[in-house]
Design an enzyme around this catalytic site. Structure first.
Site, PDB file in Angstrom:
ATOM      1  N   GLY A 237      92.747  53.792  35.215  1.00 18.72           N
ATOM      2  CA  GLY A 237      92.927  52.363  34.997  1.00 18.72           C
ATOM      3  C   GLY A 237      91.746  51.777  34.249  1.00 18.72           C
ATOM      4  N   SER A 238      91.543  50.491  34.384  1.00 22.96           N
ATOM      5  CA  SER A 238      90.494  49.801  33.632  1.00 22.96           C
ATOM      6  C   SER A 238      89.112  50.166  34.149  1.00 22.96           C
ATOM      7  CB  SER A 238      90.692  48.286  33.734  1.00 22.96           C
ATOM      8  OG  SER A 238      90.352  47.823  35.032  1.00 22.96           O
ATOM      9  N   THR A 239      88.139  50.035  33.270  1.00 24.34           N
ATOM     10  CA  THR A 239      86.755  50.301  33.654  1.00 24.34           C
ATOM     11  C   THR A 239      86.276  49.303  34.702  1.00 24.34           C
ATOM     12  OG1 THR A 239      86.211  51.373  31.564  1.00 24.34           O
ATOM     13  CG2 THR A 239      84.378  50.389  32.779  1.00 24.34           C
ATOM     14  N   GLY A 242      87.635  50.472  37.857  1.00 25.43           N
ATOM     15  CA  GLY A 242      87.008  51.767  38.112  1.00 25.43           C
ATOM     16  C   GLY A 242      85.613  51.638  38.706  1.00 25.43           C
ATOM     17  N   GLU A 259      89.381  58.093  35.290  1.00 30.53           N
ATOM     18  CA  GLU A 259      89.782  58.087  33.881  1.00 30.53           C
ATOM     19  C   GLU A 259      90.033  56.636  33.526  1.00 30.53           C
ATOM     20  OE1 GLU A 259      91.971  57.433  31.091  1.00 30.53           O
ATOM     21  OE2 GLU A 259      93.428  59.046  31.398  1.00 30.53           O
TER      22      GLU A 259
END
Length: 483
Positions: A237-239, A242, A259
């Site tokens: 997903g999004s940083t 994350g 990821e």
């Protein structure tokens, strides 16, 4: 409770899957098709009470699943791939209804997910320990590889069959049990994955499924990660999210595979095949409305061919994504607003719109056609921000050093591309880009079972795919003995 293997009834609420059964609580939330703006169905919303149920189920199932024969696991996975292919039309309908994606994208998702399963099934028997030499006479040692236990898999909506399957496939293959926390934007699609695996013969409790309304995300996610029975996490997903997952995992001393987002550059050198580069950059930037973590966001073009490439790119976009067809659908109106704001900010600060009309409004408001910008500078928000939508920026370069500086001037590092007829230059540039993958003469969107997949920098750590993807889900145990 009802059977998890029966096809879903149209419009019926989407249940959890706990211990091999559909479970529908009182609390539900609406699922909206972004293409129409209409509610397609409701879905179960988890609380911390449901966390306890799925964790207990997975922990209990692990006691027998961890000792299952690798061949038995292989056969279940191969059967799951067959089920996905047989139910392709049904599963594709779920994805189209919940995400607004075109049918081709749905079919590709199901086909690719089945291929990944077959690839991993064939690798299960390669997981093996070792017998190392020891320093003392009369002693020996074994290095065992054992599954972690219960794995939490958090998968997104943008390529849900591929990414949802991948999140559970490697852990299950290695002998772990899994809890899939599916996206609230496509719960029926995630249910379809779990249903297919159960139809293939997966024992009850080995794979459980939860989702929740957005307001419950912090409490449910925190409870899942903190539970002592959950031993490892993977998140795609999004940083931004994350970082939260990574922090929670760190607080609980648990390993995690991340990821995350990307800002993929494509370098187009002066000797490149312009037509191929233009087509590949158009596809890389605008497939699935740019909602892919590997999507091309920066195109770095050699100054000597800049004008020719710009013309070729516009022609490729017109041919592939032209105005005659329906506008690409983003997952919600927020995605459209984000991309339009990025474009407006860039234009206000001097950027030029090469292609597209960023002001156009179509459909239910979650649709946006491709936009290409030039003259983007570091002061503009779009220079650093992952757009995750149908926008791409052109930059001019003259030297390899300049190309690498621009390609690496981002916190992300997931994928990239280089277009050149000189393989030596292509490999030289590939070595200089800080990223998890470089694709020479093809687009940045590329993922297959024979290639490790993962990022550098803020695009995450750990790897899916290949033997490395299986090794992520076992840990070593050293056993010594005297003769």
């Amino acid at each position: 409770m009802s059977s998890v293997t029966a096809p879903a009834t149209s419009g019926a609420p989407v249940p959890f899957v706990i211990d091999g059964q559909n479970v529908l609580p009182e609390k539900l939330f609406n699922v909206v098709n972004p293409a129409t703006g209409e509610v397609v169905h409701q879905a179960a919303s988890a609380t911390e009470e449901h966390v306890r149920l799925v964790v207990d189920s997975a922990a209990k199932a692990f006691e027998s699943w961890k000792t299952s024969q690798p061949r038995a696991r292989r056969d279940i996975l191969l059967k799951a791939a067959e089920v996905l292919r047989r139910r392709k039309e049904e599963l594709g309908d779920y994805l189209v209804a919940e995400t607004g994606a075109p049918r081709q994208w749905a079919d590709f998702n199901v086909d690719a997910a089945a291929e990944f399963i077959v690839d991993v099934a064939g690798r299960i028997l390669t997981l093996e320990g070792s017998v190392p030499a020891t320093k003392d006479e009369g002693t020996g040692a074994l290095i065992l590889k054992e599954p972690f236990g219960v794995v939490l898999a958090i998968a997104p909506w943008n390529a849900p069959y591929i990414l949802g399957v991948r999140s559970i496939l490697f852990p299950l293959a290695a002998g772990n049990t899994a809890i899939l926390k599916g996206s609230e934007l496509c719960p029926r699609t995630m249910w379809g994955i779990v249903s297919a695996f159960h139809e293939a013969g997966l024992p009850a409790g080995v794979l459980n499924l939860l989702f929740h309304e957005p307001a419950n995300a912090p409490a449910v996610t925190r409870a899942l990660i903190a539970d002592p029975a959950v031993k490892k996490i993977n998140f795609t997903g999004s940083t931004a999210i994350g970082r939260i997952i990574g922090r929670l995992a760190g607080e609980n001393l648990k390993p995690v595979l991340l990821e995350l987002g990307g800002k993929a550059p494509a370098i187009v050198w002066e000797d490149a095949d312009l037509q191929n580069a233009a087509v590949q950059c158009a596809l890389g930037a605008f497939l699935n409305a740019g909602q892919i973590c590997m999507s091309t966001e920066r195109i770095l073009v050699h100054k000597a061919i800049s004008a020719q490439f710009e013309k070729a790119l516009v022609g490729a976009i017109e041919h592939i994504f032209g105005p005659q067809g329906p506008a690409p659908v983003l997952i919600n109106t927020a995605g459209v607003a984000k991309n339009k704001n990025l474009v407006q900010d860039a234009v206000a600060k001097g950027a030029r719109v090469v292609y597209g009309n960023p002001e156009a409004v179509e459909g239910a408001g979650a649709q946006m056609r491709p936009v290409v910008l030039a003259g983007v500078t570091p002061e503009m928000d779009i220079y650093k921000t992952e757009s995750f939508g149908p926008t791409v920026s052109l930059f001019e370069i003259e030297t390899e050093e300049e190309a690498l500086r621009l390609a690496n001037d981002t916190e992300y590092g997931l994928s990239s591309a280089v277009f050149t007829e000189d393989l030596r230059r292509g490999l030289r540039l590939a070595k200089g880009i800080e990223t998890g993958a470089v694709h020479i003469n093809s687009m940045t969107v590329h993922d297959e079972g024979t290639l490790p997949h993962g990022g550098a920098k803020a695009s995450g750590y750990g790897r899916f795919n290949t033997a490395l993807g299986l090794e992520e889900w076992v840990r070593t145990k050293s056993v010594t003995f005297k003769w």
